[in-house]
Enzyme design. Structure first.
Site, PDB file in Angstrom:
ATOM      1  N   LYS A 122      11.598 -12.551  -2.516  1.00  0.00           N
ATOM      2  CA  LYS A 122      11.332 -11.511  -1.511  1.00  0.00           C
ATOM      3  C   LYS A 122       9.977 -10.867  -1.750  1.00  0.00           C
ATOM      4  CE  LYS A 122      13.001  -7.204  -2.244  1.00  0.00           C
ATOM      5  NZ  LYS A 122      11.965  -6.141  -2.176  1.00  0.00           N
ATOM      6  N   ASN A 123       9.695 -10.522  -2.998  1.00  0.00           N
ATOM      7  CA  ASN A 123       8.486  -9.747  -3.263  1.00  0.00           C
ATOM      8  C   ASN A 123       7.222 -10.590  -3.246  1.00  0.00           C
ATOM      9  OD1 ASN A 123       9.949  -7.461  -3.302  1.00  0.00           O
ATOM     10  ND2 ASN A 123      10.017  -7.241  -5.531  1.00  0.00           N
ATOM     11  N   ARG A 134       9.233  -1.359   2.018  1.00  0.00           N
ATOM     12  CA  ARG A 134       8.098  -0.994   1.173  1.00  0.00           C
ATOM     13  C   ARG A 134       6.887  -1.896   1.477  1.00  0.00           C
ATOM     14  NH1 ARG A 134       5.982   3.087  -1.816  1.00  0.00           N
ATOM     15  NH2 ARG A 134       4.536   2.260  -3.325  1.00  0.00           N
ATOM     16  N   ASP A 167      13.336   0.926  -1.098  1.00  0.00           N
ATOM     17  CA  ASP A 167      14.326   1.508  -2.003  1.00  0.00           C
ATOM     18  C   ASP A 167      13.970   2.937  -2.370  1.00  0.00           C
ATOM     19  OD1 ASP A 167      15.809  -0.815  -2.095  1.00  0.00           O
ATOM     20  OD2 ASP A 167      14.502  -1.650  -3.635  1.00  0.00           O
ATOM     21  N   ASP A 200      13.070  -4.200 -12.069  1.00  0.00           N
ATOM     22  CA  ASP A 200      14.067  -4.758 -11.150  1.00  0.00           C
ATOM     23  C   ASP A 200      15.220  -5.463 -11.872  1.00  0.00           C
ATOM     24  OD1 ASP A 200      12.449  -3.817  -9.175  1.00  0.00           O
ATOM     25  OD2 ASP A 200      11.621  -5.756  -8.610  1.00  0.00           O
TER      26      ASP A 200
HETATM   27  N1  EPU Z   1       2.268   3.871  -8.721  1.00  0.00           N
HETATM   28  C1  EPU Z   1       1.456   4.985  -8.605  1.00  0.00           C
HETATM   29  N2  EPU Z   1       0.501   4.990  -7.631  1.00  0.00           N
HETATM   30  C2  EPU Z   1       0.319   3.941  -6.787  1.00  0.00           C
HETATM   31  C3  EPU Z   1       1.167   2.818  -6.903  1.00  0.00           C
HETATM   32  C4  EPU Z   1       2.129   2.812  -7.883  1.00  0.00           C
HETATM   33  O1  EPU Z   1       1.591   5.942  -9.348  1.00  0.00           O
HETATM   34  O2  EPU Z   1      -0.578   4.009  -5.938  1.00  0.00           O
HETATM   35  C5  EPU Z   1       3.324   3.862  -9.744  1.00  0.00           C
HETATM   36  C6  EPU Z   1       4.715   3.897  -9.110  1.00  0.00           C
HETATM   37  O3  EPU Z   1       5.132   5.205  -8.840  1.00  0.00           O
HETATM   38  C7  EPU Z   1       5.564   3.227 -10.168  1.00  0.00           C
HETATM   39  C8  EPU Z   1       4.622   2.182 -10.742  1.00  0.00           C
HETATM   40  O4  EPU Z   1       3.299   2.611 -10.411  1.00  0.00           O
HETATM   41  O5  EPU Z   1       5.881   4.137 -11.188  1.00  0.00           O
HETATM   42  C9  EPU Z   1       4.880   0.774 -10.249  1.00  0.00           C
HETATM   43  O6  EPU Z   1       4.641   0.678  -8.872  1.00  0.00           O
HETATM   44  P1  EPU Z   1       4.078  -0.655  -8.204  1.00  0.00           P
HETATM   45  O7  EPU Z   1       2.981  -0.269  -7.289  1.00  0.00           O
HETATM   46  O8  EPU Z   1       3.798  -1.672  -9.249  1.00  0.00           O
HETATM   47  O9  EPU Z   1       5.348  -1.131  -7.375  1.00  0.00           O
HETATM   48  P2  EPU Z   1       5.440  -1.538  -5.852  1.00  0.00           P
HETATM   49  O10 EPU Z   1       4.341  -2.457  -5.501  1.00  0.00           O
HETATM   50  O11 EPU Z   1       5.647  -0.350  -5.014  1.00  0.00           O
HETATM   51  C10 EPU Z   1       6.862  -3.659  -6.344  1.00  0.00           C
HETATM   52  C11 EPU Z   1       8.193  -4.214  -5.902  1.00  0.00           C
HETATM   53  C12 EPU Z   1       9.333  -3.442  -6.521  1.00  0.00           C
HETATM   54  C13 EPU Z   1       9.177  -3.457  -8.042  1.00  0.00           C
HETATM   55  C14 EPU Z   1       7.784  -2.926  -8.440  1.00  0.00           C
HETATM   56  C15 EPU Z   1       7.512  -2.999  -9.925  1.00  0.00           C
HETATM   57  C16 EPU Z   1       7.725  -4.993  -3.676  1.00  0.00           C
HETATM   58  C17 EPU Z   1       7.956  -4.858  -2.211  1.00  0.00           C
HETATM   59  N3  EPU Z   1       8.303  -4.097  -4.448  1.00  0.00           N
HETATM   60  O12 EPU Z   1       6.809  -2.328  -5.852  1.00  0.00           O
HETATM   61  O13 EPU Z   1      10.506  -4.172  -6.179  1.00  0.00           O
HETATM   62  O14 EPU Z   1      10.182  -2.666  -8.607  1.00  0.00           O
HETATM   63  O15 EPU Z   1       6.768  -3.695  -7.765  1.00  0.00           O
HETATM   64  O16 EPU Z   1       7.587  -4.307 -10.377  1.00  0.00           O
HETATM   65  O17 EPU Z   1       7.056  -5.907  -4.130  1.00  0.00           O
HETATM   66  C18 EPU Z   1      12.721  -4.521  -5.459  1.00  0.00           C
HETATM   67  O18 EPU Z   1      12.401  -5.656  -5.149  1.00  0.00           O
HETATM   68  O19 EPU Z   1      13.929  -4.142  -5.483  1.00  0.00           O
HETATM   69  C19 EPU Z   1      11.676  -3.553  -5.803  1.00  0.00           C
HETATM   70  C20 EPU Z   1      11.849  -2.258  -5.801  1.00  0.00           C
END
Ligand code: EPU
Length: 434
Positions: free
Chosen positions: A35-36, A105, A129, A322
């Site tokens: 998915k991601n 997201r 989420d 995750d």
């Molecule tokens: N963060 C910041 N500022 C930002 C971006 C992120 O402070 O501008 C912080 C977040 O608050 C968090 C950390 O950095 O504490 C990680 O966030 P990241 O940006 O890496 O995550 P994401 O891109 O929003 C993706 C996956 C998530 C997964 C995370 C971490 C997708 C759609 N989502 O989220 O997947 O948990 O990376 O690996 O790719 C899931 O699939 O169930 C899911 C939640």
């Protein structure tokens, strides 16, 4: 499967998953595409005027929503036989409809490609989420250093850029989404962009490889420093790409075997993408072996009750956040006490109270959970609050003595391709009632 107890426990008015006591799991199951990754590839497909043919696409609700988003901004999106074909129709709009954008997201992944190619986006802040604040400050600061102007008004993000230029970007944290947005903008910016402290998750690597096939120039893929040479999008062509297998879905089958016993072959599972997680699972007592016959993949075997292990989540190559709900579900029936620490999303523990409903012994403080394993959980009625939490409820249900009823199944559908059918095929006593 016996339903009398389930009927006493709930009168479902929404889809539910029903699980009965399950013995050891045996057989073969195919791990679908991630998915991601697929959602980001679909968004990046708008960068080319050629055709993007994406295969190994999971049948999940989030893919449909991303398809809707792309269609509404002017792309043609055809879903067929586990593949998606994406083409331009001539007009590309930069105002993204609010309702579907708020549902996932990954809608934020339209930011890099649209601003890179069209110099503008208007999009609602993303949904997905709910496990605490999920800021996008790193995405915006990086795009601003490339020449963009970003404004957020009442939950709507608007970004303009006359012309993006390359920049030297240092992330304070290796954010997956921010890395993806900068890369997809930088491939069409003027000049060179260097991203230091980049995320290295297999799904980020998959996106970079997709962009390479399209004609982009990126080096350092899979490392913490990515160097992107900007090109005109008119130089990009057709791309055919197979989505990387979903390591979190593979981990779900591992957790299912870990909590019930048995031996399961996971076709397409890639040990290299799950290194640290597999090592922790081995410490718990799980045994892994690669297989390569008419299919390739990874065999997982649980020969005895698992042992307690302390675990903390970290960005890749650490143990991903995750995996954590699945790990906690496994540890809830392991031998001994484990401490599980969440370092990415301190609020990502909502599923713990549901596991406790099922008889788990878990004590929480700050961003830690102390899990004392019991031989079997009791079963009961629980709710999935997000995708991975839902999968953890399923694993816990399999490890329960009595029946388990799971509501909030819509969350599971967002990220899992026929989880119930796949688990049934390896012997789980699980049913879905729609
Ligand atoms: N963060 C910041 N500022 C930002 C971006 C992120 O402070 O501008 C912080 C977040 O608050 C968090 C950390 O950095 O504490 C990680 O966030 P990241 O940006 O890496 O995550 P994401 O891109 O929003 C993706 C996956 C998530 C997964 C995370 C971490 C997708 C759609 N989502 O989220 O997947 O948990 O990376 O690996 O790719 C899931 O699939 O169930 C899911 C939640």
């Amino acid at each position: 499967m016996p339903n009398a107890d389930h009927d006493r426990m709930s009168a479902p008015s929404e889809p539910t998953i029903l699980i009965d006591h399950t013995g050891p799991l045996e057989g073969r199951v195919r791990v679908p595409g991630a998915k991601n990754s697929v959602l980001k590839l679909m968004a990046a497909a708008l960068l080319t005027d050629g055709t993007s043919e994406i295969t190994n696409v999971p049948r999940i609700v989030d893919v449909q929503i991303m398809g809707e988003l792309l269609t509404s901004i002017g792309l043609e999106v055809l879903e067929h036989d586990g593949a998606v074909t994406i083409r331009q129709t001539g007009t590309l709009l930069t105002e993204v409809p609010e309702a579907p954008a708020r549902r996932i997201r990954a809608s934020i992944n339209l930011l890099g490609p649209l601003v890179g190619r069209c110099g503008h986006i208007r999009v609602a802040l993303p949904g997905g989420d709910d496990f605490g604040t999920r800021p996008i400050d790193l995405h915006l600061a990086a795009l601003e250093s490339m020449g963009a102007t970003c404004v957020i008004t009442e939950g709507i993000l608007e970004v303009h850029a006359e012309a993006l230029h390359g920049a030297d970007i240092q992330f304070a944290f290796p954010s997956v989404g921010a890395t993806e947005n900068v890369v997809t903008a930088a491939v069409v910016a003027d000049g060179t962009t260097t991203i230091r402290g980049a995320a290295r998750e297999p799904e980020v690597v998959d996106l970079c490889n997709f962009l390479l096939s399209m004609g982009a120039q990126i080096s350092g893929i899979g490392t913490a420093t990515l160097v992107v040479e900007g090109c005109s999008y008119t130089s990009f062509g057709d791309v055919t790409h197979r989505v990387v297998p979903d390591r979190i879905q593979a981990a779900t089958y591992i957790a299912a075997v870990g909590s019930t016993g048995g031996c399961v072959d996971m076709i397409d599972a890639r040990a290299n993408d799950m290194g640290m997680f597999l090592r922790r699972c081995e410490e718990m007592g799980l045994v892994f072996e690669a297989f390569d016959d008419e299919a390739t993949g990874l065999r997982v075997e649980a020969r005895q009750r698992l042992n307690a292990v302390d675990i903390q989540t970290l960005p890749y190559p650490g143990v991903a956040t995750d995996y954590k709900p699945l790990i906690v579900a496994m540890l809830a029936v392991a031998n001994g006490t484990s401490i599980v620490t969440e370092n990415l999303y301190p609020g990502r523990f909502r599923y713990v109270e549901e596991l406790v409903t099922l008889g788990a012994q878990i004590r929480m403080w700050e961003h830690h959970a102390e899990v004392t394993g019991v031989p079997r959980l009791s079963g009961g009625s629980v709710r999935a609050h997000d995708i991975r939490a839902g999968a953890a409820m399923v694993v816990a249900g399999l490890a329960s003595q009595g029946p388990t009823v799971i509501s909030g199944v819509g969350h599971i559908d967002r990220g899992y391709d026929d989880l119930v059918g796949r688990l049934r095929s390896i012997g789980a006593m699980i049913n879905r009632v729609d």
